[in-house]
Design a protein around this motif. Sequence first.
Motif, PDB file in Angstrom:
ATOM      1  N   LEU A 143       0.822  -1.208   0.000  1.00 34.81           N
ATOM      2  CA  LEU A 143       0.000   0.000   0.000  1.00 34.81           C
ATOM      3  C   LEU A 143       0.861   1.265   0.000  1.00 34.81           C
ATOM      4  N   ARG A 144       2.003   1.218   0.678  1.00 37.55           N
ATOM      5  CA  ARG A 144       2.912   2.378   0.668  1.00 37.55           C
ATOM      6  C   ARG A 144       3.463   2.621  -0.733  1.00 37.55           C
ATOM      7  N   MET A 145       3.844   1.560  -1.422  1.00 42.35           N
ATOM      8  CA  MET A 145       4.351   1.694  -2.782  1.00 42.35           C
ATOM      9  C   MET A 145       3.270   2.245  -3.707  1.00 42.35           C
TER      10      MET A 145
ATOM     11  N   HIS B  27       0.862   6.866  -6.791  1.00 43.36           N
ATOM     12  CA  HIS B  27      -0.228   7.814  -7.043  1.00 43.36           C
ATOM     13  C   HIS B  27       0.252   9.255  -6.874  1.00 43.36           C
ATOM     14  N   ARG B  28       1.074   9.502  -5.866  1.00 45.23           N
ATOM     15  CA  ARG B  28       1.579  10.867  -5.651  1.00 45.23           C
ATOM     16  C   ARG B  28       2.455  11.323  -6.810  1.00 45.23           C
TER      17      ARG B  28
ATOM     18  N   ARG C 289       1.542  14.302  -9.603  1.00 44.87           N
ATOM     19  CA  ARG C 289       2.486  15.397  -9.884  1.00 44.87           C
ATOM     20  C   ARG C 289       2.759  15.522 -11.376  1.00 44.87           C
ATOM     21  N   GLU C 290       2.931  14.369 -12.041  1.00 43.55           N
ATOM     22  CA  GLU C 290       3.174  14.381 -13.479  1.00 43.55           C
ATOM     23  C   GLU C 290       1.980  14.955 -14.243  1.00 43.55           C
ATOM     24  N   GLN C 291       0.772  14.631 -13.778  1.00 49.12           N
ATOM     25  CA  GLN C 291      -0.430  15.144 -14.441  1.00 49.12           C
ATOM     26  C   GLN C 291      -0.556  16.656 -14.275  1.00 49.12           C
ATOM     27  N   LYS C 292      -0.165  17.160 -13.105  1.00 50.55           N
ATOM     28  CA  LYS C 292      -0.207  18.616 -12.882  1.00 50.55           C
ATOM     29  C   LYS C 292       0.818  19.330 -13.772  1.00 50.55           C
ATOM     30  N   ASN C 293       1.987  18.707 -13.913  1.00 49.35           N
ATOM     31  CA  ASN C 293       3.029  19.323 -14.746  1.00 49.35           C
ATOM     32  C   ASN C 293       2.654  19.342 -16.228  1.00 49.35           C
ATOM     33  N   ASP C 294       1.842  18.321 -16.625  1.00 51.56           N
ATOM     34  CA  ASP C 294       1.387  18.277 -18.002  1.00 51.56           C
ATOM     35  C   ASP C 294       0.338  19.364 -18.270  1.00 51.56           C
TER      36      ASP C 294
END
Length: 228
Positions: free
Chosen positions: A211-213, A218-219, A223-228
């Motif tokens: 679950l940690r992985m 997801h985090r 972040r990648e989606q926000k940068n796109d």
Amino acid sequence: MEKQTPIPPTRQMPTEADVAAVRAHFLDFLSVQQQYRAAIREVTTKLEILNDEFQVRHHHNPIHHIESRLKTIESMIVKLRERNLDIDFSTAQKHLLDIAGVRVVCCYVDDIYRVAEILLRQSDVELIRKKDYIQNPKPNGYRSLHLVVRIPVFLSDQTVMIPVEIQLRTVAMDFWASLEHPLRYKLRDEIPEGINEELSECANEIAAIDLRMQDMFHRIQNREQKND
């Protein structure tokens, strides 16, 4: 007189005579075996297509790898005997839903449910049985999502519906199960004190890491989606 150590009970394996007798009754064994192989190929192809689509649309492969296996005659005999059923192939086809098996090792827990949901939405996939050992782990700590589906296999002169057992688990779950099984098989019924508890504890620790992985993935993805 030296005291002899009792031999632990084992599963009664079929003899060569048993197998020969079964083969004699399975006149169409090779033909039916081919149908189960074809069903495995159909399921595997569906999953590979889904995995490829996710890579194109979401830049992520939910499936790490796929394994498959076809039950041997010896394994079928053992299972039929355990259930006190007749040793013939028609009985095996009727009562054994795991003659054809596919194991889908996914990257994250979310991927398991996503792949299962999309697969079951396909019009030619019929769900027969579902057991969720992720939400409800077995006492020994085993976690996996088990589906038994029935799919059509198109032959030259007919269409046959073949059941296939699909096990979906994460890489971490597969790691635990792959090591736990040979340990338990080696120990048979003489399991040293505390081993069961340790195996269950390891399974819980691995599940927490799983679950940690997933959370880290997801985090990073967000972040990648926000940068796109």
